[in-house]
Design a protein around this motif. Structure first.
Motif, PDB file in Angstrom:
ATOM      1  N   GLU A   1      12.094   6.695  14.925  1.00 26.31           N
ATOM      2  CA  GLU A   1      10.914   5.899  14.615  1.00 26.31           C
ATOM      3  C   GLU A   1       9.660   6.699  14.924  1.00 26.31           C
ATOM      4  N   ALA A   2       8.643   6.540  14.087  1.00 28.31           N
ATOM      5  CA  ALA A   2       7.388   7.258  14.261  1.00 28.31           C
ATOM      6  C   ALA A   2       6.648   6.753  15.490  1.00 28.31           C
TER       7      ALA A   2
ATOM      8  N   PRO B   1       9.636  -0.107  12.367  1.00 28.54           N
ATOM      9  CA  PRO B   1      10.511  -1.256  12.157  1.00 28.54           C
ATOM     10  C   PRO B   1       9.808  -2.603  12.304  1.00 28.54           C
ATOM     11  N   LEU B   2      10.281  -3.588  11.531  1.00 25.66           N
ATOM     12  CA  LEU B   2       9.824  -4.973  11.639  1.00 25.66           C
ATOM     13  C   LEU B   2      11.031  -5.887  11.795  1.00 25.66           C
TER      14      LEU B   2
ATOM     15  N   VAL C   1      19.343  -7.079   5.544  1.00 22.05           N
ATOM     16  CA  VAL C   1      18.077  -6.929   4.817  1.00 22.05           C
ATOM     17  C   VAL C   1      17.037  -6.268   5.720  1.00 22.05           C
ATOM     18  N   THR C   2      17.012  -6.679   6.984  1.00 24.06           N
ATOM     19  CA  THR C   2      16.049  -6.117   7.935  1.00 24.06           C
ATOM     20  C   THR C   2      16.289  -4.626   8.130  1.00 24.06           C
ATOM     21  N   LEU C   3      17.557  -4.260   8.345  1.00 24.82           N
ATOM     22  CA  LEU C   3      17.886  -2.846   8.504  1.00 24.82           C
ATOM     23  C   LEU C   3      17.527  -2.054   7.251  1.00 24.82           C
ATOM     24  N   TYR C   4      17.816  -2.632   6.117  1.00 22.29           N
ATOM     25  CA  TYR C   4      17.558  -1.951   4.843  1.00 22.29           C
ATOM     26  C   TYR C   4      16.055  -1.691   4.672  1.00 22.29           C
TER      27      TYR C   4
ATOM     28  N   GLY D   1      10.768   3.011   5.346  1.00 29.73           N
ATOM     29  CA  GLY D   1      10.561   1.666   5.857  1.00 29.73           C
ATOM     30  C   GLY D   1       9.386   0.980   5.194  1.00 29.73           C
ATOM     31  N   ILE D   2       9.520  -0.335   5.007  1.00 25.89           N
ATOM     32  CA  ILE D   2       8.517  -1.103   4.282  1.00 25.89           C
ATOM     33  C   ILE D   2       7.172  -1.135   5.007  1.00 25.89           C
ATOM     34  N   GLU D   3       7.190  -1.151   6.353  1.00 27.79           N
ATOM     35  CA  GLU D   3       5.928  -1.222   7.088  1.00 27.79           C
ATOM     36  C   GLU D   3       5.105   0.045   6.878  1.00 27.79           C
ATOM     37  N   SER D   4       5.737   1.194   6.967  1.00 32.79           N
ATOM     38  CA  SER D   4       5.022   2.450   6.754  1.00 32.79           C
ATOM     39  C   SER D   4       4.520   2.557   5.321  1.00 32.79           C
TER      40      SER D   4
END
Length: 754
Positions: free
Chosen positions: A59-60, A81-82, A178-181, A193-196
């Protein structure tokens, strides 16, 4: 029944049937052997259920400003991560509708989709049938990657992923999958990752993505480069509309909503976290440097050291990102204009074009030159190599360009640019609020805040006057403007700037002498108080380096770091105590546990008295109101409580401005990275013209933002009656008749040291 058996018997006697059965059996046996081999780990160990249960992804590390706003990241894979609850429903709906419509019905492998793919894609050659891959299969690939094998790599990897997918489905719920994906899937521009991805392409958290933004990002998953919205906005928008059609097809949205969403344009708010780009790159580089040292002293619960690039740390800093934006805007506005004036002033005789000595010396500093020299090449061979032309990117204030030039041409081009350093701190703590280390981190990596040491010019004079008043000199002490030759220092005769000859019989008090930055008087004050006492006072105020024991110290020949100088100036609004500028307040691990905290470093003891502090503050307000920094009032119209000091070094090599306000202290430097190149005239290079405007524009912008009212509307402390009385005298006076008659014009004196 007997007839059926007879027909089968006859059919089996036919050769083509036998061969077909043998072929079919062989294929099944081949696939079975490969599958079993994969399962047994013959092609590499498969993750066990225990491994999958404790999935740990790199993780960044996030860097936050003082208000918790993300300003940068350090990473190998850009990932944040979220939790599932953080995802808006339309995001997960878009994902499932587009990538795996039967996600909630299968156990990791969608056999129905595989049959469809086999019939349509392989037999009917219908390429629109898709690949039959599920979200879980994709997750398996994202988590564990693919390896090359001597034979059947695709088949082996597919079998591996199917086995891993089954195990994932046995351990995790659909929501967890889904969260991991979404936390691991790669998006465009090397973003994981979707957040980044959300922060990069839309400058917002994934939890606030609109329908259009969510669908745009989901759409890129089909081909992250081809549908990269930064590079191919129209293609990305077409793909986004396909996502809307999929959502409509599976009843996640209505026809009316689909029609409305399709008409919207994709609007990006792109923010790169590439370390060379984005907000405050020099500050982020300095924070990274500090973190490397800090993390060496900390250990995780397992005894291992923290990894800056993998452990998902959260670094809280003092920087105010809004203030930083205003500072960078101000710097760019002024330097762009000043650069034009600077170049025009030299005309055809610019040293970066015509001065062979400067150019040759600069060439020898190039890393490529040093590398060639180390390999034994002659200077002629090296110059021939460095003279070869190729396409190169060049910095320009009007916009970067790519030209077919040589390394030497590029060197000459970048030699001409003025550079800068600017630091704004909270004077009571040293908390860094704005930080500019140079004009563009991509081309000029050298940090003029933390790395550089330059002659400070007249910004050192307040320290001389502080020492004088602290040692009993009255503010109404008068000194003549007349030049003096110091015989024990090579007959050195300091003079004042300006072409007009000054009246040698005119005398200024300390306030007028400092506010007008009179060189001759500064040296006389130094001589009067004693150089040792001045040096001692400077060290008490936070100067750490050894200072030159010579009278020119009064004129700022000492090379001092900008960050340290800012901490010194903070003492004038911090009860006479200097501070050490600092950037990091605390560090958290990825779970929010605080692993390190940092407190302000403020001097324990006062460096000088309250009387001295208030006196110097009054004098430096005069510098702004009527002295060398008066354009703060006249040109820029600032009415705020501001004190300060301009500075210009010999041959106009450096321009300085130190600005003191009740709640913000800012020091700015402007000059050329190459010490051999200065400004062509004092009019251009003096601190009031080169450095002061950056602060002035910066404070103008702060005045226009009510969020900074607490800073911009603050007032200085009222001076004591003792200070008011001590400053109550005429700023200048002339010598009497007999002194004018017999005083002489340019006396020769020995310099008095203590």
């Amino acid at each position: 029944m007997s007839q059926i058996k007879e027909r089968i018997s006859l059919l089996l006697k036919r050769k083509w049937v036998k061969w077909l059965l043998i072929f079919g059996g062989s294929v099944i046996a081949f696939f079975s052997i490969i599958y079993i081999s994969v399962f047994l780990g013959l092609f590499g160990k498969l993750p066990t259920t225990e491994d999958i249960s404790s999935i740990k992804q790199d993780e960044a590390t996030q860097v936050l400003d003082t208000n918790g706003k993300l300003i940068g990241k350090y990473y190998i894979y850009d990932r944040q991560p979220l939790e599932f609850e953080d995802f808006p429903k339309h995001l997960t709906d878009a994902l499932i509708a587009t990538e795996d419509a039967r996600f909630y019905e299968h156990d990791g492998i969608d056999n129905v989709s595989l049959i469809r793919v086999f019939l349509k894609n392989i037999i009917l050659q219908d390429k629109s049938a898709g690949g039959g891959s599920t979200i879980t299969l994709q997750l398996a690939k994202n988590l564990y990657g693919r390896k090359k094998h001597v034979m059947s790599s695709m088949l082996i990897n597919k079998f591996k992923e199917s086995i891993i997918a089954k195990r994932i489905e046995e351990i995790y719920s659909k929501k967890e999958i889904v969260t991991l994906y979404l936390n691991t899937v790669p998006f465009s521009d090397n973003t994981y990752g979707i957040e980044s991805a959300s922060r990069k392409f839309f400058n917002k958290s994934a939890s606030t993505l609109s329908y259009s933004e969510a669908a745009t990002l989901v759409g890129t998953l089909k081909a992250t480069s081809f549908y990269n919205p930064r590079l191919h906005l129209k293609k990305s928008q077409i793909r986004r509309n396909v996502v809307f059609q999929q959502m409509l097809k599976y009843d996640y949205i209505t026809q009316e909503l689909a029609d409305s969403l399709t008409k919207q344009d994709v609007t990006l708010n792109y923010k790169s976290f590439n370390h060379d780009l984005g907000l405050a790159p020099y500050f982020r580089a300095e924070v990274k440097k500090q973190l490397s040292t800090i993390l060496d002293t900390l250990k995780r619960a397992d005894g291992e050291r923290y990894d800056l690039y993998r452990d998902g740390l959260v670094v809280h800093t003092t920087l105010d990102s809004t203030m930083q934006v205003l500072a960078e805007e101000s710097m760019k506005e002024h330097l762009k204009s000043l650069q034009i004036t600077h170049e025009k002033s030299f005309g055809k005789s610019a040293p970066w074009k015509t001065n062979k000595r400067v150019i040759e010396a600069a060439i020898k500093t190039l890393s490529r030159y040093k590398s060639y020299k180390k390999e034994g090449f002659t200077d002629k061979q090296i110059l021939d190599s460095l003279s070869k032309k190729r396409p190169m990117e060049l910095f320009e204030w009007s916009g970067d360009t790519i030209q077919n030039i040589s390394v030497i041409d590029s060197l000459k081009h970048h030699l001409k640019f003025l550079n800068t350093g600017m630091l704004s701190i909270e004077p009571t703590t040293g908390a860094i609020k704005a930080y500019i280390g140079g004009i563009d981190y991509r081309y000029f990596k050298y940090d003029h805040v933390s790395q550089s040491e330059r002659q400070v010019g007249s910004t050192f004079k307040p320290l001389v006057y502080t020492a004088a008043i602290e040692n009993g000199m009255k503010p109404c002490t008068y000194f003549s403007l007349a030049e003096v030759t110091y015989t024990n220092f090579d007959d050195w005769t300091p003079s004042n700037s300006g072409s007009e000859e000054e009246d040698p019989h005119l005398n200024y008090n300390l306030e007028k002498a400092l506010s007008n930055s009179i060189n001759t008087i500064a040296v006389k004050v130094l001589n009067e108080v004693g150089i040792d006492k001045v040096i001692d006072q400077a060290h008490k105020m936070g100067i750490t380096k050894e200072l030159p024991n010579q009278p020119s110290l009064a004129l700022g020949v000492a090379e001092i770091n900008l960050k340290e100088l800012t901490g010194v100036y903070a003492s004038y609004v911090n009860q006479s105590k200097h501070v050490k500028p600092y950037a990091i307040t605390k560090i958290e691990d990825k779970d929010g546990n605080i692993i390190a905290t940092f407190k302000p470093e403020v001097a324990k003891d006062k460096a000088y008295s309250d009387f001295t502090r208030q006196t110097l503050l009054e004098i430096m307000q005069s510098t702004v109101n009527s002295g060398t920094a008066s354009r703060i009032r006249t040109t820029y119209g600032l009415k705020n409580a501001i004190a300060g000091k301009t500075g210009t070094t010999q041959n106009n090599k450096d321009g300085w401005f130190a600005a003191i306000t009740p709640k913000l202290v800012t020091v700015t430097w402007v000059g050329n990275d190459n010490h051999s190149i200065g400004f062509n005239s004092t009019a251009i290079g003096q601190g009031a013209n080169s450095a002061l405007p950056i602060f002035a524009k910066f404070y103008q912008k702060m005045n226009g933002d009510s969020r900074f009212n607490e800073i911009t509307k603050s007032s200085f402390e009222n001076p004591s009656q003792e200070v008011i009385d001590a400053l109550d005298c005429n700023p200048e006076k002339r010598d009497g008749f007999f002194k004018r008659l017999f005083g002489g014009k340019n006396p020769k004196k020995k310099f008095k040291g203590n």
